[in-house]
Design an enzyme around this catalytic site. Structure first.
Site, short mmCIF file in Angstrom:
data_model
loop_
_atom_site.label_atom_id
_atom_site.label_comp_id
_atom_site.label_asym_id
_atom_site.label_seq_id
_atom_site.Cartn_x
_atom_site.Cartn_y
_atom_site.Cartn_z
N LYS A 15 0.83 -1.21 0.00
CA LYS A 15 0.00 0.00 0.00
C LYS A 15 0.86 1.26 0.00
O LYS A 15 0.65 2.17 -0.79
CB LYS A 15 -0.94 0.03 1.22
CG LYS A 15 -1.90 -1.15 1.30
CD LYS A 15 -2.80 -1.08 2.52
CE LYS A 15 -2.08 -1.09 3.85
NZ LYS A 15 -1.35 -2.35 4.13
N ARG A 37 -10.01 0.59 8.17
CA ARG A 37 -9.64 -0.81 8.39
C ARG A 37 -10.72 -1.59 9.09
O ARG A 37 -10.54 -2.78 9.37
CB ARG A 37 -8.37 -0.89 9.24
CG ARG A 37 -7.17 -0.89 8.36
CD ARG A 37 -5.92 -1.22 9.11
NE ARG A 37 -4.84 -0.79 8.24
CZ ARG A 37 -3.59 -0.86 8.53
NH1 ARG A 37 -3.20 -1.35 9.67
NH2 ARG A 37 -2.68 -0.45 7.68
N ARG A 72 11.59 -5.14 4.90
CA ARG A 72 11.17 -3.73 4.72
C ARG A 72 12.08 -2.80 5.52
O ARG A 72 12.40 -3.06 6.67
CB ARG A 72 9.72 -3.55 5.19
CG ARG A 72 9.32 -2.08 5.25
CD ARG A 72 7.84 -1.88 5.18
NE ARG A 72 7.09 -2.44 6.29
CZ ARG A 72 5.76 -2.44 6.34
NH1 ARG A 72 5.05 -1.89 5.37
NH2 ARG A 72 5.13 -2.97 7.38
N ARG A 122 11.20 -0.90 11.21
CA ARG A 122 10.17 -0.56 12.20
C ARG A 122 10.16 -1.58 13.32
O ARG A 122 10.32 -2.77 13.08
CB ARG A 122 8.80 -0.53 11.52
CG ARG A 122 8.50 0.77 10.85
CD ARG A 122 7.29 0.70 9.95
NE ARG A 122 6.14 0.02 10.54
CZ ARG A 122 4.97 -0.13 9.92
NH1 ARG A 122 4.82 0.36 8.70
NH2 ARG A 122 3.98 -0.75 10.50
N ARG A 154 -0.15 -9.05 13.75
CA ARG A 154 -0.91 -8.04 13.00
C ARG A 154 -1.75 -8.69 11.91
O ARG A 154 -2.91 -8.35 11.72
CB ARG A 154 0.05 -7.02 12.37
CG ARG A 154 0.50 -5.96 13.35
CD ARG A 154 1.85 -5.43 12.98
NE ARG A 154 1.83 -4.51 11.87
CZ ARG A 154 2.93 -4.20 11.18
NH1 ARG A 154 4.08 -4.75 11.46
NH2 ARG A 154 2.86 -3.33 10.21
P1 ADP Z 1 2.12 -1.88 3.26
O1 ADP Z 1 2.10 -0.37 3.24
O2 ADP Z 1 0.93 -2.46 2.54
O3 ADP Z 1 2.31 -2.46 4.62
P2 ADP Z 1 4.70 -1.59 1.85
O4 ADP Z 1 4.38 -0.72 0.69
O5 ADP Z 1 5.44 -0.98 3.00
O6 ADP Z 1 3.37 -2.36 2.38
O7 ADP Z 1 5.51 -2.86 1.29
C1 ADP Z 1 5.96 -3.88 2.16
C2 ADP Z 1 7.35 -4.33 1.74
O8 ADP Z 1 7.26 -5.05 0.51
C3 ADP Z 1 8.32 -3.16 1.49
O9 ADP Z 1 9.60 -3.58 1.88
C4 ADP Z 1 8.25 -2.97 -0.03
O10 ADP Z 1 9.48 -2.46 -0.55
C5 ADP Z 1 7.99 -4.38 -0.54
N1 ADP Z 1 7.12 -4.43 -1.73
C6 ADP Z 1 6.06 -3.63 -2.02
N2 ADP Z 1 5.46 -3.99 -3.19
C7 ADP Z 1 6.17 -5.07 -3.64
C8 ADP Z 1 6.06 -5.90 -4.82
N3 ADP Z 1 5.07 -5.70 -5.73
N4 ADP Z 1 6.96 -6.90 -4.97
C9 ADP Z 1 7.93 -7.11 -4.05
N5 ADP Z 1 8.10 -6.35 -2.92
C10 ADP Z 1 7.23 -5.35 -2.71
P1 ADP Z 2 1.00 -1.83 7.88
O1 ADP Z 2 2.39 -1.80 7.42
O2 ADP Z 2 0.62 -2.77 8.84
O3 ADP Z 2 -0.05 -1.74 6.85
P2 ADP Z 2 0.55 0.56 9.26
O4 ADP Z 2 1.82 1.32 9.19
O5 ADP Z 2 -0.54 0.91 8.31
O6 ADP Z 2 0.89 -0.95 9.15
O7 ADP Z 2 -0.06 0.65 10.72
C1 ADP Z 2 0.74 0.51 11.89
C2 ADP Z 2 -0.18 0.40 13.12
O8 ADP Z 2 -0.99 1.58 13.24
C3 ADP Z 2 -1.18 -0.75 13.02
O9 ADP Z 2 -0.61 -1.96 13.47
C4 ADP Z 2 -2.28 -0.25 13.97
O10 ADP Z 2 -1.93 -0.41 15.35
C5 ADP Z 2 -2.31 1.24 13.69
N1 ADP Z 2 -3.28 1.58 12.62
C6 ADP Z 2 -3.00 2.00 11.36
N2 ADP Z 2 -4.12 2.25 10.68
C7 ADP Z 2 -5.16 1.97 11.51
C8 ADP Z 2 -6.58 2.01 11.38
N3 ADP Z 2 -7.20 2.42 10.24
N4 ADP Z 2 -7.33 1.64 12.46
C9 ADP Z 2 -6.76 1.26 13.60
N5 ADP Z 2 -5.42 1.19 13.79
C10 ADP Z 2 -4.62 1.54 12.76
#
Ligand code: ADP
Ligand code: ADP
Length: 231
Positions: free
Chosen positions: A28, A103, A142, A175, A186
């Site tokens: 995302k 979410r 990541r 992180r 999670r």
């Molecule tokens: P989210 O925001 O949904 O938690 P991230 O965008 O942070 O996910 O991506 C999670 C990890 O996977 C990061 O280290 C990112 O560089 C990697 N990643 C994202 N998209 C892809 C993909 N299409 N193929 C391989 N690795 C990816």
């Molecule tokens: P991810 O890489 O898991 O997609 P995020 O960076 O989006 O994780 O979120 C980190 C943390 O922030 C989550 O584990 C949760 O505790 C909190 N969080 C993020 N978005 C939401 C939401 N929409 N509702 C409740 N908690 C949230």
């Protein structure tokens, strides 16, 4: 297909609001960074907003930290209040990509109601789909820029200079909640509410399902083509 809930027509009636939905590690943040540049929209990431609140030591951050450390969702009322505030800021005046919010179905209903009061609606919900086994490995590799929030991956999306953000040169960090045991927690806790959110929007015919296992640029292209042509 017909477009009962959103579609390009929605943008002419207000701001362009796109939602990115997917489990931890689906991509995302990665896609939001690419799309916000391409489309000129703000990128509002709930996780980044909560992490900033924790760093600032604000009352919201103090409360949210406890849930985040356990891999739990922050309660709906706190999350909705924070996110609606962000959405009302000038930075989001042209529209926004919402990453990580809503979410839960309660959050989704609150968002819909707030937008409806302003004569606005969500244009499209983009579901980035990746099998569970791949997510833990992705998140383990990541690395994130603490300054601008851009995510990288040690193998699949490395920065140009090892360990440094391409945008601002800041040293990348892992992180705290990306440790495998917290990631599994999670995933377990967040998947069910996420599927309920998708079901809520699927019933309105608003969801574009995207194969998130493709290389990063291919995922971006599929999303952009879907926005241009319908899906
Ligand atoms: P989210 O925001 O949904 O938690 P991230 O965008 O942070 O996910 O991506 C999670 C990890 O996977 C990061 O280290 C990112 O560089 C990697 N990643 C994202 N998209 C892809 C993909 N299409 N193929 C391989 N690795 C990816
Ligand atoms: P991810 O890489 O898991 O997609 P995020 O960076 O989006 O994780 O979120 C980190 C943390 O922030 C989550 O584990 C949760 O505790 C909190 N969080 C993020 N978005 C939401 C939401 N929409 N509702 C409740 N908690 C949230």
């Amino acid at each position: 297909m017909t477009d009962p809930g959103g579609g390009p027509a929605a943008s002419s009636r207000g701001r362009r609001i796109l939602l990115l939905v997917g489990p931890v590690g689906a991509g995302k943040g990665t896609q939001a960074a690419a799309l916000s540049g391409e489309l000129g929209l703000a990128h509002l990431a709930s996780g980044n907003l909560f992490r900033q609140a924790v760093l600032d030591g604000s009352p919201l951050g103090e409360q949210a930290r406890v849930y985040m450390e356990r891999g739990d969702l922050v309660p709906d009322d706190m999350t909705i209040e924070m996110f609606m505030h962000e959405l009302s800021k000038p930075a989001a005046a042209r529209g926004a990509i919402l990453d990580g919010f809503p979410r839960t179905v309660t959050q989704a209903r609150a968002l819909d109601a707030t937008l409806a009061r302003r004569g606005e609606q969500i244009e499209r919900v983009i579901s980035i789909e990746v099998p569970m086994e791949e997510l833990v490995a992705r998140v383990a590799g990541r690395r994130v820029c603490p300054e601008c929030g851009t995510p990288y991956h040690v193998d699949s999306d490395p920065p140009k200079v090892a360990g440094r953000c391409d945008n601002d040169g800041t040293e990348l960090q892992q992180r705290d909640d990306d440790r495998p045991e917290v990631v599994r927690a999670r995933l377990e806790k967040q998947v069910r509410p996420m599927l309920e959110v998708l079901d809520y929007y699927d019933q309105k015919g608003m969801v574009q399902h995207v194969d998130g296992t493709q290389p990063i640029p291919a995922v971006t292209t599929e999303i952009l083509e879907g926005l241009r042509d319908g899906w």
